[in-house]
Motif scaffolding. Sequence first.
Motif, mmCIF file in Angstrom:
data_model
loop_
_atom_site.group_PDB
_atom_site.id
_atom_site.type_symbol
_atom_site.label_atom_id
_atom_site.label_comp_id
_atom_site.label_asym_id
_atom_site.label_seq_id
_atom_site.Cartn_x
_atom_site.Cartn_y
_atom_site.Cartn_z
ATOM 1 N N ASN A 2 -14.687 26.648 -8.414
ATOM 2 C CA ASN A 2 -15.361 27.207 -7.253
ATOM 3 C C ASN A 2 -15.247 26.199 -6.109
ATOM 4 N N ILE A 3 -14.162 26.254 -5.364
ATOM 5 C CA ILE A 3 -13.877 25.273 -4.327
ATOM 6 C C ILE A 3 -14.523 25.686 -3.005
ATOM 7 N N GLN A 4 -15.200 24.735 -2.387
ATOM 8 C CA GLN A 4 -15.747 24.914 -1.053
ATOM 9 C C GLN A 4 -15.154 23.817 -0.180
ATOM 10 N N ILE A 5 -14.669 24.193 0.993
ATOM 11 C CA ILE A 5 -14.148 23.222 1.949
ATOM 12 C C ILE A 5 -15.023 23.278 3.195
ATOM 13 N N PHE A 6 -15.727 22.182 3.454
ATOM 14 C CA PHE A 6 -16.530 22.057 4.662
ATOM 15 C C PHE A 6 -15.706 21.267 5.671
ATOM 16 N N GLY A 7 -15.530 21.810 6.855
ATOM 17 C CA GLY A 7 -14.749 21.115 7.868
ATOM 18 C C GLY A 7 -14.792 21.878 9.172
ATOM 19 N N THR A 8 -13.844 21.552 10.039
ATOM 20 C CA THR A 8 -13.730 22.268 11.304
ATOM 21 C C THR A 8 -12.304 22.795 11.433
ATOM 22 N N LYS A 9 -12.164 23.844 12.200
ATOM 23 C CA LYS A 9 -10.859 24.478 12.345
ATOM 24 C C LYS A 9 -9.839 23.573 13.030
ATOM 25 N N LYS A 10 -10.307 22.618 13.835
ATOM 26 C CA LYS A 10 -9.389 21.737 14.560
ATOM 27 C C LYS A 10 -9.024 20.470 13.788
ATOM 28 N N CYS A 11 -9.688 20.199 12.690
ATOM 29 C CA CYS A 11 -9.451 18.971 11.922
ATOM 30 C C CYS A 11 -8.153 19.083 11.116
ATOM 31 N N ASN A 12 -7.231 18.158 11.346
ATOM 32 C CA ASN A 12 -5.952 18.190 10.638
ATOM 33 C C ASN A 12 -6.102 18.001 9.136
ATOM 34 N N ASP A 13 -6.981 17.095 8.709
ATOM 35 C CA ASP A 13 -7.177 16.888 7.272
ATOM 36 C C ASP A 13 -7.785 18.122 6.605
ATOM 37 N N LYS A 15 -7.200 21.201 7.606
ATOM 38 C CA LYS A 15 -6.070 22.135 7.514
ATOM 39 C C LYS A 15 -5.174 21.782 6.320
ATOM 40 N N LYS A 16 -4.955 20.475 6.101
ATOM 41 C CA LYS A 16 -4.143 20.040 4.957
ATOM 42 C C LYS A 16 -4.814 20.408 3.642
ATOM 43 N N ALA A 17 -6.128 20.277 3.586
ATOM 44 C CA ALA A 17 -6.864 20.636 2.371
ATOM 45 C C ALA A 17 -6.709 22.138 2.094
ATOM 46 N N GLU A 18 -6.872 22.946 3.121
ATOM 47 C CA GLU A 18 -6.703 24.385 2.945
ATOM 48 C C GLU A 18 -5.295 24.707 2.449
ATOM 49 N N PHE A 28 -10.618 29.434 -2.399
ATOM 50 C CA PHE A 28 -11.624 28.514 -1.872
ATOM 51 C C PHE A 28 -12.417 29.221 -0.790
ATOM 52 N N GLN A 29 -13.563 28.657 -0.507
ATOM 53 C CA GLN A 29 -14.413 29.168 0.556
ATOM 54 C C GLN A 29 -14.413 28.110 1.660
ATOM 55 N N PHE A 30 -14.078 28.498 2.876
ATOM 56 C CA PHE A 30 -14.095 27.579 4.009
ATOM 57 C C PHE A 30 -15.407 27.735 4.760
ATOM 58 N N ILE A 31 -16.089 26.631 4.994
ATOM 59 C CA ILE A 31 -17.330 26.637 5.767
ATOM 60 C C ILE A 31 -17.097 25.788 7.004
ATOM 61 N N VAL A 93 -14.910 18.452 0.325
ATOM 62 C CA VAL A 93 -14.442 19.473 -0.619
ATOM 63 C C VAL A 93 -15.288 19.382 -1.883
ATOM 64 N N ARG A 94 -15.881 20.506 -2.248
ATOM 65 C CA ARG A 94 -16.725 20.562 -3.452
ATOM 66 C C ARG A 94 -16.072 21.437 -4.505
ATOM 67 N N ASN A 95 -16.210 20.987 -5.740
ATOM 68 C CA ASN A 95 -15.773 21.770 -6.898
ATOM 69 C C ASN A 95 -16.881 21.623 -7.930
ATOM 70 N N GLY A 96 -17.844 22.533 -7.890
ATOM 71 C CA GLY A 96 -19.002 22.401 -8.766
ATOM 72 C C GLY A 96 -19.772 21.136 -8.415
ATOM 73 N N LYS A 97 -19.926 20.240 -9.388
ATOM 74 C CA LYS A 97 -20.652 18.997 -9.154
ATOM 75 C C LYS A 97 -19.748 17.886 -8.628
ATOM 76 N N ASP A 98 -18.433 18.105 -8.634
ATOM 77 C CA ASP A 98 -17.493 17.125 -8.081
ATOM 78 C C ASP A 98 -17.377 17.335 -6.572
ATOM 79 N N ALA A 99 -17.029 16.254 -5.876
ATOM 80 C CA ALA A 99 -16.852 16.354 -4.423
ATOM 81 C C ALA A 99 -15.965 15.220 -3.938
#
Length: 112
Positions: A2-13, A15-18, A28-31, A93-99
């Motif tokens: 269950n991947i969650q990516i917290f970031g901004t649309k303008k952040c290059n890193d 975008k690379k994670a996505e 993944f879920q982008f927030i 980036v979160r994956n359950g209890k990992d981040a």
Amino acid sequence: MNIQIFGTKKCNDTKKAERFFKERRIKFQFIDLKEKALSKGELQSVKKVVGLENLINKSAKDYTKLNMDKIRSSEMREEILLKNPSLYVTPIVRNGKDATVGYAIETWKTWE
């Protein structure tokens, strides 16, 4: 997974994670932190794994504007982070209890 990516649309890193997860067909879920900040529970969960100081972007414009360099109390720093998502190092980036914080491809590969 269950991947969650917290970031901004303008952040290059961010975008690379996505792109990393899209290429591997991992959902993944982008927030967007500009629209929705981390909740107190989410912050605590990530903080346990990466540490509070690793979450704070010391080169952010708001870092000096909010006098973060002078604040020593962890509780105060957390409160300021919760109200000012522009202070986070992204992506988170979160994956359950990992981040992870920042571009952490080696860790993400272990999640596959």
